[in-house]
Design a protein around this motif. Structure first.
Motif, short mmCIF file in Angstrom:
data_model
loop_
_atom_site.label_atom_id
_atom_site.label_comp_id
_atom_site.label_asym_id
_atom_site.label_seq_id
_atom_site.Cartn_x
_atom_site.Cartn_y
_atom_site.Cartn_z
N LEU A 107 0.83 -1.21 0.00
CA LEU A 107 0.00 0.00 0.00
C LEU A 107 0.86 1.26 0.00
N LYS A 108 1.92 1.28 0.79
CA LYS A 108 2.82 2.44 0.84
C LYS A 108 3.46 2.70 -0.52
N ALA A 109 3.72 1.62 -1.27
CA ALA A 109 4.37 1.74 -2.58
C ALA A 109 3.47 2.43 -3.61
N LEU A 110 2.18 2.57 -3.30
CA LEU A 110 1.25 3.22 -4.23
C LEU A 110 1.28 4.74 -4.13
N ASN A 111 2.02 5.27 -3.18
CA ASN A 111 2.07 6.72 -2.97
C ASN A 111 2.51 7.46 -4.24
N GLY A 112 1.66 8.38 -4.70
CA GLY A 112 1.98 9.20 -5.86
C GLY A 112 1.71 8.55 -7.20
N LEU A 113 1.32 7.29 -7.22
CA LEU A 113 1.08 6.61 -8.49
C LEU A 113 -0.29 6.98 -9.07
N ILE A 114 -0.34 7.00 -10.40
CA ILE A 114 -1.60 7.29 -11.10
C ILE A 114 -2.32 5.96 -11.32
N ILE A 115 -3.45 5.82 -10.65
CA ILE A 115 -4.19 4.56 -10.66
C ILE A 115 -5.60 4.79 -11.22
N GLY A 116 -5.98 4.00 -12.21
CA GLY A 116 -7.32 4.10 -12.78
C GLY A 116 -8.33 3.39 -11.91
N SER A 117 -9.52 3.99 -11.78
CA SER A 117 -10.63 3.34 -11.09
C SER A 117 -11.92 3.78 -11.78
N THR A 118 -13.04 3.24 -11.34
CA THR A 118 -14.28 3.47 -12.07
C THR A 118 -14.96 4.79 -11.76
N SER A 119 -14.94 5.22 -10.49
CA SER A 119 -15.52 6.51 -10.10
C SER A 119 -15.08 6.84 -8.69
N ALA A 120 -15.26 8.10 -8.30
CA ALA A 120 -14.82 8.53 -6.97
C ALA A 120 -15.60 7.86 -5.84
N THR A 121 -16.86 7.50 -6.11
CA THR A 121 -17.68 6.90 -5.06
C THR A 121 -17.77 5.38 -5.15
N SER A 122 -17.10 4.78 -6.13
CA SER A 122 -17.12 3.34 -6.28
C SER A 122 -16.51 2.66 -5.06
N SER A 123 -17.03 1.47 -4.72
CA SER A 123 -16.45 0.71 -3.62
C SER A 123 -15.00 0.34 -3.94
N TYR A 124 -14.67 0.23 -5.23
CA TYR A 124 -13.29 -0.04 -5.63
C TYR A 124 -12.39 1.09 -5.12
N THR A 125 -12.77 2.33 -5.44
CA THR A 125 -11.98 3.49 -5.05
C THR A 125 -11.96 3.67 -3.54
N VAL A 126 -13.13 3.60 -2.93
CA VAL A 126 -13.27 3.82 -1.49
C VAL A 126 -12.39 2.85 -0.71
N SER A 127 -12.40 1.58 -1.09
CA SER A 127 -11.63 0.57 -0.36
C SER A 127 -10.14 0.83 -0.44
N PHE A 128 -9.60 0.99 -1.64
CA PHE A 128 -8.16 1.16 -1.80
C PHE A 128 -7.69 2.53 -1.33
N LYS A 129 -8.50 3.56 -1.52
CA LYS A 129 -8.14 4.91 -1.05
C LYS A 129 -8.01 4.93 0.47
N GLY A 130 -9.00 4.35 1.14
CA GLY A 130 -8.97 4.34 2.60
C GLY A 130 -7.81 3.53 3.15
N ALA A 131 -7.55 2.36 2.54
CA ALA A 131 -6.45 1.51 3.01
C ALA A 131 -5.10 2.18 2.79
N ALA A 132 -4.94 2.85 1.64
CA ALA A 132 -3.67 3.52 1.34
C ALA A 132 -3.44 4.70 2.28
N GLU A 133 -4.46 5.50 2.49
CA GLU A 133 -4.31 6.68 3.35
C GLU A 133 -4.01 6.28 4.80
N ALA A 134 -4.48 5.12 5.22
CA ALA A 134 -4.23 4.67 6.58
C ALA A 134 -2.74 4.40 6.84
N VAL A 135 -1.97 4.14 5.75
CA VAL A 135 -0.53 3.91 5.92
C VAL A 135 0.27 5.10 5.38
#
Length: 328
Positions: free
Chosen positions: A135-163
């Motif tokens: 998760l820390k390795a994702l810092n600053g990377l450009i990652i495609g997702s489906t939408s800002a409110t998608s569970s895909y985005t919400v899950s990975f965004k929250g997990a990444a920000e926690a670290v």
């Protein structure tokens, strides 16, 4: 006395008279979905198996760019029912739009995150390293997702920000992600099967974090990736339709349990470009998720908590009773 053939003709005609009105009684219903991924496949499989017709429905499935577009169509009353994610449902409720879940169609998180192979190598982190390191390795990377409110985005965004990692998200439809990754427009993407598997099989990408394997922390995993949803007032005015839709999903769960070969054949027909070996692999992980359990008030409270954890603006969400987010 009339010959037997005339009696048989009469019985056949009578049967025709009975079947025509029965067919005419099928209720037309359009259901927008966000993609053709395995995460949204449950209702397409149900349609292929004739389960909608069994419950008096003629379902037309419409593919939209993302779950947010589907929810927008629902709120604008362009459609009566959609297949969308918990993030969209919570976001709508948090802004005063009474969207409710009819039936869960996928347990847990259906998305996985892949990184371009060269990008993964440059991080200096192994794809098998502890989740926090990946998760820390994702810092600053450009990652495609489906939408800002998608569970895909919400899950990975929250997990990444926690670290302490900040992902630079860009939004697009899942089918476009593979080309965008291979052209270097994005460094990774979050998608469901079979999309994430394409660049991995081509040796262009590395599976970095798996949603179906529940590699993210529990607080960042939804109870459901997608569910059938409608507006609260429409649900109240159409209780029989709500029961029929829920019955379709329940019957799919029974079919997966009792007739797996038939279900797998339906999946193969829906995804003709997926080779048999890949289909075996994907079906083994996805079928259990399609056999979705009903959502509870506790599940909806969990969905609210993990959407709030991302800092999404939800001005009215604290006044929402999680139980009211489910069709009664």
């Amino acid at each position: 006395m009339r010959p037997m053939k005339y009696w048989l003709r009469g019985l056949v005609c009578a049967a025709c008279l009975v079947s025509v009105p029965a067919m005419a009684q099928l209720r037309d219903i359009s259901i927008p979905i966000s993609s053709l991924s395995f995460g949204t496949a449950a209702i397409r499989i149900a349609k292929e198996l004739g389960l909608f017709e069994k419950h008096g429905l003629n379902a037309k499935i419409i593919v939209m760019d993302n779950a947010n577009s589907a929810t927008t169509a629902l709120i604008s009353k362009s459609v009566e029912v959609v297949l969308s994610g918990p993030g969209e449902l919570v976001a709508a409720q948090g802004r005063g739009q009474k969207v409710v879940a009819i039936a869960n169609t996928y347990n847990g998180l259906s998305a996985s995150l892949v990184l371009a192979k060269d990008v993964a190598e440059k991080t200096g982190v192994s794809p098998n390293a502890p989740v926090a390191e990946r998760l820390k390795a994702l810092n600053g990377l450009i990652i495609g997702s489906t939408s800002a409110t998608s569970s895909y985005t919400v899950s990975f965004k929250g997990a990444a920000e926690a670290v302490g990692a900040n992902i630079r998200f860009t939004y697009m439809a899942q089918p476009a992600m593979v080309a965008a990754l291979e052209k270097g427009a994005i460094q990774g993407f979050i998608a469901g099967a079979p999309f994430w598997g394409v660049p991995v099989v081509r040796d262009k990408a590395v599976l970095w974090l798996s949603g179906p394997k529940a590699e993210l922390p529990p607080q960042n995993l939804p109870a459901s990736s997608v569910s059938l949803q409608t507006m609260q007032d429409f649900a109240a005015a159409n209780p029989e339709l709500m029961k029929s839709l829920a019955a379709v999903i329940a019957d799919l769960g029974k079919a997966i349990e009792e007739r797996p070969a038939e279900v797998k054949a339906a999946v193969a027909k829906l995804y003709p470009d997926v080779d048999a070996k890949t289909l075996d692999l994907l079906y083994a992980s996805e079928a259990a998720a399609w056999k979705a359990r009903p959502l509870t008030a506790a599940d909806m409270a969990h969905e609210i908590a993990f959407v709030k954890s991302t800092g999404t603006s939800l001005p009215q969400i604290d006044s929402v009773d999680p139980a009211s987010m489910l069709v009664k």
